[in-house]
Design an enzyme around this catalytic site. Structure first.
Site, PDB file in Angstrom:
ATOM      1  N   ARG A  12      31.803   4.365  66.528  1.00  0.00           N
ATOM      2  CA  ARG A  12      32.942   5.261  66.269  1.00  0.00           C
ATOM      3  C   ARG A  12      32.502   6.712  66.456  1.00  0.00           C
ATOM      4  NH1 ARG A  12      35.898   5.581  61.491  1.00  0.00           N
ATOM      5  NH2 ARG A  12      34.030   5.337  60.228  1.00  0.00           N
ATOM      6  N   ILE A  14      31.331  10.403  67.262  1.00  0.00           N
ATOM      7  CA  ILE A  14      30.299  10.917  68.164  1.00  0.00           C
ATOM      8  C   ILE A  14      29.399   9.774  68.626  1.00  0.00           C
ATOM      9  CG2 ILE A  14      28.245  12.383  68.281  1.00  0.00           C
ATOM     10  CD1 ILE A  14      29.611  14.346  66.370  1.00  0.00           C
ATOM     11  N   ALA A  83      24.179   7.987  62.390  1.00  0.00           N
ATOM     12  CA  ALA A  83      25.017   7.580  61.250  1.00  0.00           C
ATOM     13  C   ALA A  83      25.015   8.658  60.170  1.00  0.00           C
ATOM     14  CB  ALA A  83      24.503   6.266  60.671  1.00  0.00           C
ATOM     15  N   GLY A  84      26.187   8.975  59.675  1.00  0.00           N
ATOM     16  CA  GLY A  84      26.257   9.981  58.620  1.00  0.00           C
ATOM     17  C   GLY A  84      27.576   9.905  57.886  1.00  0.00           C
ATOM     18  N   ASP A  88      32.293  15.486  50.255  1.00  0.00           N
ATOM     19  CA  ASP A  88      32.422  16.913  49.967  1.00  0.00           C
ATOM     20  C   ASP A  88      32.996  17.169  48.582  1.00  0.00           C
ATOM     21  OD1 ASP A  88      31.635  17.136  52.603  1.00  0.00           O
ATOM     22  OD2 ASP A  88      33.493  18.020  53.332  1.00  0.00           O
ATOM     23  N   GLN A 141      27.508  25.017  54.038  1.00  0.00           N
ATOM     24  CA  GLN A 141      28.975  24.933  54.053  1.00  0.00           C
ATOM     25  C   GLN A 141      29.482  24.758  52.630  1.00  0.00           C
ATOM     26  OE1 GLN A 141      31.563  25.255  56.176  1.00  0.00           O
ATOM     27  NE2 GLN A 141      32.932  24.667  54.523  1.00  0.00           N
ATOM     28  N   TYR A 147      25.433  17.477  51.788  1.00  0.00           N
ATOM     29  CA  TYR A 147      25.402  17.272  53.247  1.00  0.00           C
ATOM     30  C   TYR A 147      24.506  18.319  53.924  1.00  0.00           C
ATOM     31  CZ  TYR A 147      27.600  16.419  57.884  1.00  0.00           C
ATOM     32  OH  TYR A 147      27.867  16.129  59.214  1.00  0.00           O
ATOM     33  N   LYS A 151      21.175  17.447  56.031  1.00  0.00           N
ATOM     34  CA  LYS A 151      21.138  17.776  57.461  1.00  0.00           C
ATOM     35  C   LYS A 151      20.035  18.796  57.766  1.00  0.00           C
ATOM     36  CE  LYS A 151      24.476  15.146  59.075  1.00  0.00           C
ATOM     37  NZ  LYS A 151      24.238  14.107  60.088  1.00  0.00           N
ATOM     38  N   TYR A 179      31.837  21.668  64.791  1.00  0.00           N
ATOM     39  CA  TYR A 179      32.996  20.852  64.390  1.00  0.00           C
ATOM     40  C   TYR A 179      33.553  20.127  65.619  1.00  0.00           C
ATOM     41  CZ  TYR A 179      32.899  22.563  59.637  1.00  0.00           C
ATOM     42  OH  TYR A 179      32.522  22.814  58.341  1.00  0.00           O
TER      43      TYR A 179
HETATM   44  N1  CAA Z   1      34.870  29.274  51.235  1.00  0.00           N
HETATM   45  C1  CAA Z   1      35.208  29.864  50.075  1.00  0.00           C
HETATM   46  N2  CAA Z   1      36.047  29.295  49.198  1.00  0.00           N
HETATM   47  C2  CAA Z   1      36.583  28.123  49.517  1.00  0.00           C
HETATM   48  C3  CAA Z   1      36.266  27.458  50.705  1.00  0.00           C
HETATM   49  C4  CAA Z   1      35.381  28.087  51.586  1.00  0.00           C
HETATM   50  N3  CAA Z   1      35.030  27.520  52.743  1.00  0.00           N
HETATM   51  N4  CAA Z   1      36.923  26.274  50.731  1.00  0.00           N
HETATM   52  C5  CAA Z   1      37.649  26.220  49.584  1.00  0.00           C
HETATM   53  N5  CAA Z   1      37.441  27.326  48.864  1.00  0.00           N
HETATM   54  C6  CAA Z   1      38.020  27.662  47.570  1.00  0.00           C
HETATM   55  C7  CAA Z   1      39.451  27.202  47.431  1.00  0.00           C
HETATM   56  O1  CAA Z   1      40.310  28.153  48.013  1.00  0.00           O
HETATM   57  C8  CAA Z   1      39.588  27.092  45.924  1.00  0.00           C
HETATM   58  O2  CAA Z   1      39.747  28.383  45.404  1.00  0.00           O
HETATM   59  P1  CAA Z   1      40.813  28.661  44.259  1.00  0.00           P
HETATM   60  O3  CAA Z   1      40.444  27.759  43.115  1.00  0.00           O
HETATM   61  O4  CAA Z   1      40.653  30.119  43.946  1.00  0.00           O
HETATM   62  O5  CAA Z   1      42.138  28.339  44.878  1.00  0.00           O
HETATM   63  C9  CAA Z   1      38.213  26.617  45.486  1.00  0.00           C
HETATM   64  O6  CAA Z   1      37.328  26.959  46.556  1.00  0.00           O
HETATM   65  C10 CAA Z   1      38.049  25.111  45.264  1.00  0.00           C
HETATM   66  O7  CAA Z   1      39.242  24.479  45.493  1.00  0.00           O
HETATM   67  P2  CAA Z   1      39.599  23.084  44.826  1.00  0.00           P
HETATM   68  O8  CAA Z   1      39.315  23.053  43.380  1.00  0.00           O
HETATM   69  O9  CAA Z   1      40.981  22.762  45.294  1.00  0.00           O
HETATM   70  O10 CAA Z   1      38.528  22.142  45.500  1.00  0.00           O
HETATM   71  P3  CAA Z   1      38.589  20.594  45.630  1.00  0.00           P
HETATM   72  O11 CAA Z   1      37.794  19.980  44.538  1.00  0.00           O
HETATM   73  O12 CAA Z   1      39.987  20.095  45.796  1.00  0.00           O
HETATM   74  O13 CAA Z   1      37.811  20.423  46.987  1.00  0.00           O
HETATM   75  C11 CAA Z   1      37.384  20.720  49.307  1.00  0.00           C
HETATM   76  C12 CAA Z   1      38.399  20.773  48.214  1.00  0.00           C
HETATM   77  C13 CAA Z   1      36.614  19.402  49.268  1.00  0.00           C
HETATM   78  C14 CAA Z   1      36.411  21.868  49.156  1.00  0.00           C
HETATM   79  C15 CAA Z   1      38.211  20.844  50.608  1.00  0.00           C
HETATM   80  O14 CAA Z   1      38.708  22.156  50.689  1.00  0.00           O
HETATM   81  C16 CAA Z   1      37.412  20.570  51.851  1.00  0.00           C
HETATM   82  O15 CAA Z   1      37.270  19.410  52.253  1.00  0.00           O
HETATM   83  N6  CAA Z   1      36.887  21.601  52.490  1.00  0.00           N
HETATM   84  C17 CAA Z   1      36.189  21.451  53.778  1.00  0.00           C
HETATM   85  C18 CAA Z   1      34.713  21.323  53.610  1.00  0.00           C
HETATM   86  C19 CAA Z   1      34.124  21.155  54.984  1.00  0.00           C
HETATM   87  O16 CAA Z   1      34.221  22.028  55.839  1.00  0.00           O
HETATM   88  N7  CAA Z   1      33.508  20.031  55.212  1.00  0.00           N
HETATM   89  C20 CAA Z   1      33.004  19.732  56.522  1.00  0.00           C
HETATM   90  C21 CAA Z   1      33.445  18.348  56.893  1.00  0.00           C
HETATM   91  S1  CAA Z   1      33.194  17.979  58.606  1.00  0.00           S
HETATM   92  C22 CAA Z   1      31.551  17.739  58.716  1.00  0.00           C
HETATM   93  O17 CAA Z   1      30.818  17.776  57.787  1.00  0.00           O
HETATM   94  C23 CAA Z   1      31.026  17.464  60.094  1.00  0.00           C
HETATM   95  C24 CAA Z   1      30.051  18.468  60.490  1.00  0.00           C
HETATM   96  O18 CAA Z   1      28.872  18.194  60.485  1.00  0.00           O
HETATM   97  C25 CAA Z   1      30.532  19.792  60.950  1.00  0.00           C
END
Ligand code: CAA
Length: 240
Positions: A12, A14, A83-84, A88, A141, A147, A151, A179
């Site tokens: 699946r 990448i 695999a990864g 979050d 991140q 993660y 990594k 991404y």
């Molecule tokens: N920078 C700063 N602040 C951030 C932020 C960021 N990047 N992302 C979220 N916040 C803030 C939110 O705005 C929120 O602030 P407020 O409380 O003031 O509104 C606070 O942080 C936390 O919010 P929540 O309590 O709602 O958090 P949650 O427990 O619901 O978690 C989350 C939400 C898991 C963080 C979700 O926003 C998320 O999935 N974010 C993406 C994380 C990400 O980029 N992961 C990468 C996945 S892809 C990958 O990993 C592949 C690769 O190798 C690139």
């Protein structure tokens, strides 16, 4: 005889693109998967690439699975540690389980897969170990302390092992995708994903094939002088 390539998480995302690109380049490919039987069966049906089910977080399963591939196809020449998983959460909400699952899969999984294959590569004086890390192991991140730590560990692992493999004809390299348009990235909430895309200079997510092409190059004889390298493919989002 064609060289044997083993791609973890290879049915699946990448990993599927990597498996297919290596097969197209003439390698005999085996792909592992952890749980999604349906996707793996469909992948094999469509591509003819054999799939094997085991959990890379379990050393004994890795050793047994690799022995099975050795018996079915021959010894592994090219290992792609792809695999990864993500679990979050902002750190104040992150559970020990979320930490452990990610470390066990994304970092120990790389040890578990490479360790049983390494002695054979040393004996045969040829090998390619290519690990898929992440931009988030380089820059960190939000919500990914687990993660990003795993990594980043993959990058350190690569640099150490490259020194050990060099005299034995084994190269060890790591690729840091940015991404990429896969299920993992699509699981990020849309608003967050859109804000991430706005920070990518090329203005879009990458394609799995962007990473697969890097793997095919690193696996080739022509890349024999490249070892211990970190290749970034991230649309300019983070320049190292
Ligand atoms: N920078 C700063 N602040 C951030 C932020 C960021 N990047 N992302 C979220 N916040 C803030 C939110 O705005 C929120 O602030 P407020 O409380 O003031 O509104 C606070 O942080 C936390 O919010 P929540 O309590 O709602 O958090 P949650 O427990 O619901 O978690 C989350 C939400 C898991 C963080 C979700 O926003 C998320 O999935 N974010 C993406 C994380 C990400 O980029 N992961 C990468 C996945 S892809 C990958 O990993 C592949 C690769 O190798 C690139």
């Amino acid at each position: 005889m064609a060289r044997i390539a083993l791609v973890t998480g290879g049915s699946r995302g990448i990993g599927a693109a990597i498996s297919q690109a290596l097969a197209a380049a003439g390698y005999t490919v085996a792909a592992t998967y952890a749980g999604n039987d349906e996707a793996a069966a469909k992948f094999t049906e469509e591509t003819g690439i054999k799939t094997y089910k085991w959990n890379v977080a379990d050393y004994d399963e890795c050793a047994a699975g690799i022995a099975q591939i050795d018996a079915d196809l021959g010894p592994v020449d090219i290992l792609v540690n792809n695999a990864g998983i993500t679990r979050d959460a902002p750190f104040h909400k992150m559970t020990r389980e979320q930490w452990t699952q990610v470390m066990d899969t994304n970092l120990s999984g790389v040890f578990n897969m490479t360790h049983p294959i390494w002695p054979g590569m040393r004996e045969r004086k040829f090998g390619r170990v290519i690990t898929i890390s992440s931009i988030n192991g380089q820059k960190g991140q939000f919500a990914q302390a687990n993660y990003s730590a795993a990594k980043a560990g993959d990058i350190g692992f690569t640099k150490a092992l490259a020194q050990e493999g060099a005299r034995a004809g084994i190269t060890v390299n790591v690729i840091c995708p940015g991404y990429i348009a896969t299920d993992m990235v699509m699981a990020v909430p849309e608003k967050v994903r859109e804000s991430i895309i706005s920070t990518i200079p090329v203005g879009r997510l990458g394609e799995p094939e962007d990473i697969a092409r890097c793997v095919v190059f690193l696996a080739s004889d022509e890349a024999g002088f490249i070892t211990g390298s970190t290749i970034t493919a991230n649309g300019g989002q983070y320049m190292t």
